[in-house]
Scaffold this active site. Sequence first.
Site, mmCIF file in Angstrom:
data_model
loop_
_atom_site.group_PDB
_atom_site.id
_atom_site.type_symbol
_atom_site.label_atom_id
_atom_site.label_comp_id
_atom_site.label_asym_id
_atom_site.label_seq_id
_atom_site.Cartn_x
_atom_site.Cartn_y
_atom_site.Cartn_z
ATOM 1 N N VAL A 48 -9.863 -17.758 -40.286
ATOM 2 C CA VAL A 48 -10.320 -17.399 -41.576
ATOM 3 C C VAL A 48 -9.987 -15.750 -41.827
ATOM 4 O O VAL A 48 -9.264 -15.529 -42.879
ATOM 5 C CB VAL A 48 -11.704 -17.468 -41.584
ATOM 6 C CG1 VAL A 48 -12.258 -16.934 -43.211
ATOM 7 C CG2 VAL A 48 -12.041 -18.862 -41.687
ATOM 8 N N CYS A 49 -9.942 -15.035 -40.818
ATOM 9 C CA CYS A 49 -9.545 -13.437 -40.696
ATOM 10 C C CYS A 49 -8.168 -13.344 -40.987
ATOM 11 O O CYS A 49 -7.679 -12.587 -41.925
ATOM 12 C CB CYS A 49 -10.039 -12.845 -39.698
ATOM 13 S SG CYS A 49 -11.771 -12.836 -39.136
ATOM 14 N N THR A 50 -7.297 -14.226 -40.508
ATOM 15 C CA THR A 50 -6.020 -14.144 -40.624
ATOM 16 C C THR A 50 -5.466 -14.393 -42.009
ATOM 17 O O THR A 50 -4.690 -13.922 -42.870
ATOM 18 C CB THR A 50 -5.222 -15.148 -39.545
ATOM 19 O OG1 THR A 50 -5.492 -14.348 -38.335
ATOM 20 C CG2 THR A 50 -3.595 -14.878 -40.008
ATOM 21 N N LEU A 53 -6.844 -11.559 -44.734
ATOM 22 C CA LEU A 53 -5.839 -10.400 -44.533
ATOM 23 C C LEU A 53 -4.449 -10.697 -44.975
ATOM 24 O O LEU A 53 -3.717 -9.761 -45.509
ATOM 25 C CB LEU A 53 -5.860 -9.681 -43.054
ATOM 26 C CG LEU A 53 -7.321 -9.195 -42.534
ATOM 27 C CD1 LEU A 53 -7.361 -8.783 -41.145
ATOM 28 C CD2 LEU A 53 -8.042 -8.519 -43.515
#
Length: 158
Positions: A48-50, A53
């Site tokens: 999810v972070c990737t 961002l």
Amino acid sequence: MTAVVPRVGSQAPDFTARNQHGEQVRLSEYRGRRDVVLVFYPYAFSRVCTSELGALRDRPELLAEAEFLAISCDPMFTLRAYAEAERLEFGLLTDFWPHGAIASAYGVFDAERGCAVRGSFVIDQAGVVRWSVVNAIPDARDPDAYAEALAGLRPGLG
């Protein structure tokens, strides 16, 4: 969470941290020069972070509107590898030591997991929090929300 999330209209807690290149970044150095968007995220290289961002990376017009600083508790060298692997050119700041101190100051540190939850803060050139959102770890943020919040800083220009 270890502290209270700063209220809209309050002064943003100042901090100094190293970016993925080892350079010192101090929030207050942007006062009078540039609006700042703080994007707290749990872990480099996670799914999810990737995607979050990467969505910011793919919106250069949005990145041009303010200084985007993404903050996690990952070590600096991990952030450097992450930035290179994902072609992230905005600042990735390490909140590794003292562990979670910046996230704690913004009320978004999950002490049980040892990471930040998904907190975002728009800070104007006077250093005042003008918008914020805090999501649980699995819940991605919408990049359009950043665009709307930044447009609200300068009514009539958006």
